[in-house]
Design an enzyme around this catalytic site. Sequence first.
Site, PDB file in Angstrom:
ATOM      1  N   SER A 197       0.856  -1.217  -0.129  1.00 48.91           N
ATOM      2  CA  SER A 197      -0.090   0.009   0.134  1.00 48.91           C
ATOM      3  C   SER A 197       0.840   1.292   0.085  1.00 48.91           C
ATOM      4  O   SER A 197       2.091   1.060   0.544  1.00 48.91           O
ATOM      5  CB  SER A 197      -0.916  -0.084   1.372  1.00 48.91           C
ATOM      6  N   TYR A 224      -1.392  -0.454  10.546  1.00 47.98           N
ATOM      7  CA  TYR A 224      -1.640  -0.923   9.079  1.00 47.98           C
ATOM      8  C   TYR A 224      -0.444  -0.521   8.282  1.00 47.98           C
ATOM      9  O   TYR A 224       0.083  -1.204   7.531  1.00 47.98           O
ATOM     10  CB  TYR A 224      -2.813  -0.324   8.532  1.00 47.98           C
TER      11      TYR A 224
HETATM   12  N1  LIG Z   1      -8.819  -0.405  -0.968  1.00 48.86           N
HETATM   13  C1  LIG Z   1      -7.546   0.336  -0.835  1.00 48.86           C
HETATM   14  O1  LIG Z   1      -7.701   1.790  -1.138  1.00 48.86           O
HETATM   15  C2  LIG Z   1      -6.205  -0.108  -0.975  1.00 48.86           C
HETATM   16  C3  LIG Z   1      -5.026   0.565  -1.044  1.00 48.86           C
HETATM   17  C4  LIG Z   1      -3.901   0.070  -0.917  1.00 48.86           C
HETATM   18  C5  LIG Z   1      -3.737  -1.367  -0.745  1.00 48.86           C
HETATM   19  N2  LIG Z   1      -4.754  -2.023  -0.580  1.00 48.86           N
HETATM   20  C6  LIG Z   1      -4.538  -3.420  -0.425  1.00 48.86           C
HETATM   21  O2  LIG Z   1      -5.260  -4.107  -1.265  1.00 48.86           O
HETATM   22  C7  LIG Z   1      -5.601  -5.265  -0.723  1.00 48.86           C
HETATM   23  C8  LIG Z   1      -6.968  -5.530  -0.930  1.00 48.86           C
HETATM   24  O3  LIG Z   1      -7.783  -4.386  -0.221  1.00 48.86           O
HETATM   25  P1  LIG Z   1      -9.464  -4.137  -0.395  1.00 48.86           P
HETATM   26  O4  LIG Z   1      -9.489  -2.784  -0.033  1.00 48.86           O
HETATM   27  O5  LIG Z   1      -9.603  -4.747  -1.684  1.00 48.86           O
HETATM   28  O6  LIG Z   1      -9.798  -5.098   0.774  1.00 48.86           O
HETATM   29  P2  LIG Z   1     -11.553  -5.488   1.136  1.00 48.86           P
HETATM   30  O7  LIG Z   1     -12.267  -4.917   0.017  1.00 48.86           O
HETATM   31  O8  LIG Z   1     -11.493  -5.162   2.463  1.00 48.86           O
HETATM   32  O9  LIG Z   1     -11.677  -6.924   0.627  1.00 48.86           O
HETATM   33  C9  LIG Z   1     -10.875  -7.902   1.704  1.00 48.86           C
HETATM   34  C10 LIG Z   1     -10.968  -9.191   1.122  1.00 48.86           C
HETATM   35  O10 LIG Z   1      -9.906 -10.154   2.130  1.00 48.86           O
HETATM   36  C11 LIG Z   1     -10.801 -10.756   2.738  1.00 48.86           C
HETATM   37  N3  LIG Z   1     -10.013 -11.027   4.162  1.00 48.86           N
HETATM   38  C12 LIG Z   1      -9.806  -9.996   4.910  1.00 48.86           C
HETATM   39  N4  LIG Z   1      -9.476 -10.320   6.170  1.00 48.86           N
HETATM   40  C13 LIG Z   1      -9.187 -11.833   5.905  1.00 48.86           C
HETATM   41  C14 LIG Z   1      -8.779 -13.006   6.951  1.00 48.86           C
HETATM   42  N5  LIG Z   1      -8.109 -12.485   7.992  1.00 48.86           N
HETATM   43  N6  LIG Z   1      -8.652 -14.183   6.281  1.00 48.86           N
HETATM   44  C15 LIG Z   1      -9.181 -14.524   5.165  1.00 48.86           C
HETATM   45  N7  LIG Z   1      -9.630 -13.438   4.089  1.00 48.86           N
HETATM   46  C16 LIG Z   1      -9.719 -12.005   4.741  1.00 48.86           C
HETATM   47  C17 LIG Z   1     -12.136 -10.172   2.874  1.00 48.86           C
HETATM   48  O11 LIG Z   1     -13.192 -11.387   3.263  1.00 48.86           O
HETATM   49  P3  LIG Z   1     -13.799 -11.429   4.647  1.00 48.86           P
HETATM   50  O12 LIG Z   1     -13.806 -10.196   5.228  1.00 48.86           O
HETATM   51  O13 LIG Z   1     -15.267 -11.962   4.446  1.00 48.86           O
HETATM   52  O14 LIG Z   1     -12.887 -12.643   5.101  1.00 48.86           O
HETATM   53  C18 LIG Z   1     -12.294  -9.756   1.518  1.00 48.86           C
HETATM   54  O15 LIG Z   1     -12.530 -10.791   0.688  1.00 48.86           O
HETATM   55  C19 LIG Z   1      -5.123  -5.275   0.916  1.00 48.86           C
HETATM   56  O16 LIG Z   1      -3.892  -5.938   1.105  1.00 48.86           O
HETATM   57  C20 LIG Z   1      -5.056  -3.853   1.108  1.00 48.86           C
HETATM   58  O17 LIG Z   1      -4.159  -3.596   2.140  1.00 48.86           O
HETATM   59  C21 LIG Z   1      -5.894  -1.653  -0.628  1.00 48.86           C
END
Ligand SMILES: NC(=O)c1ccc[n+]([C@@H]2O[C@H](COP(=O)([O-])OP(=O)(O)OC[C@H]3O[C@@H](n4cnc5c(N)ncnc54)[C@H](OP(=O)(O)O)[C@@H]3O)[C@@H](O)[C@H]2O)c1
Length: 178
Positions: free
Chosen positions: A150, A163
Site C-alpha cells: 500500500s 496498518y
Molecule cells: N482499498 C484500497 O484503497 C487499498 C489501497 C492500497 C492497498 N490496498 C491493499 O489491497 C488489498 C485488498 O484491499 P481491499 O480494499 O480490496 O480489501 P477489502 O475490500 O476489504 O477486501 C478484503 C478481502 O480479504 C478478505 N479478508 C480479510 N481478512 C481476511 C482474513 N483474515 N482471512 C481471509 N480473508 C480475509 C475479505 O473477506 P472477509 O472479510 O469476508 O474474510 C475480502 O474478501 C489489501 O492488501 C490492502 O491492504 C488497498
Amino acid sequence: MSTSREQRWSLKGMTALVTGGTRGIGYAIVEELAGFGAAVHTCSRNQQEIDQRLEEWKDKGYEVTASVCDISSKEEREELINKVSSVFGGRLNILINNAASVIMKDATQYTLEDCASIMSTNVESPYHLTQLAYPLLKASGNASIVFISSVAGVTGLPSISIYAASKGQLSYSVRRAE
Ligand SMILES: NC(=O)c1ccc[n+]([C@@H]2O[C@H](COP(=O)([O-])OP(=O)(O)OC[C@H]3O[C@@H](n4cnc5c(N)ncnc54)[C@H](OP(=O)(O)O)[C@@H]3O)[C@@H](O)[C@H]2O)c1
C-alpha cells in the site's frame, strides 16, 4: 472465435491462489486471472459470500474454486494450502497475497490485540503462506508471487499507523528478498 484480448494474452493451463477474493481488489484479481483462462482458488472468512461469488463466476464460465480460511490462523493457512494442492494436483503458478486487515484508530487508542491482529494478518500470514506454497510453486516450474502492499507502506497516514507499519514491513521484506 477468440477476441483480440485472448489472442494477446492467455493464462490457460495456469493455476492461481488469490487470498481475499470475495471483495475489492482481490475480487478484481480473481476475475482478471480467470478471464485470461487461469484456474483460480480463492478464500475469505465468509462462506455465504463465497457461495454467492462462486455462482457469479460459474455463470461467467470462470474456473474458480474457493474455501473458507482465516489467514491469520496458522492451522487454517495449512488447511488452505493442502486444499490448493489437492485442487491443482500439487502445482501452483501464481500466488497473490492480497487479503489484509485495517483498523482505523488514533495511534494512542490502538490496543495490543489490534496490533497483534493486524501484524498477524498482514505480515505473518503472507510470509507463512508463501513458505507453505513454495513446494507447489517450485513444482509448477513457472511461478510468480505477488504481495499487495500500500502507499501507506511508504508514507505514514494518520488513523492507520499500525496498518502502515505492516505494509511497510511487507514492502521492505520483499525488496530485501529480491
Ligand atoms: N482499498 C484500497 O484503497 C487499498 C489501497 C492500497 C492497498 N490496498 C491493499 O489491497 C488489498 C485488498 O484491499 P481491499 O480494499 O480490496 O480489501 P477489502 O475490500 O476489504 O477486501 C478484503 C478481502 O480479504 C478478505 N479478508 C480479510 N481478512 C481476511 C482474513 N483474515 N482471512 C481471509 N480473508 C480475509 C475479505 O473477506 P472477509 O472479510 O469476508 O474474510 C475480502 O474478501 C489489501 O492488501 C490492502 O491492504 C488497498
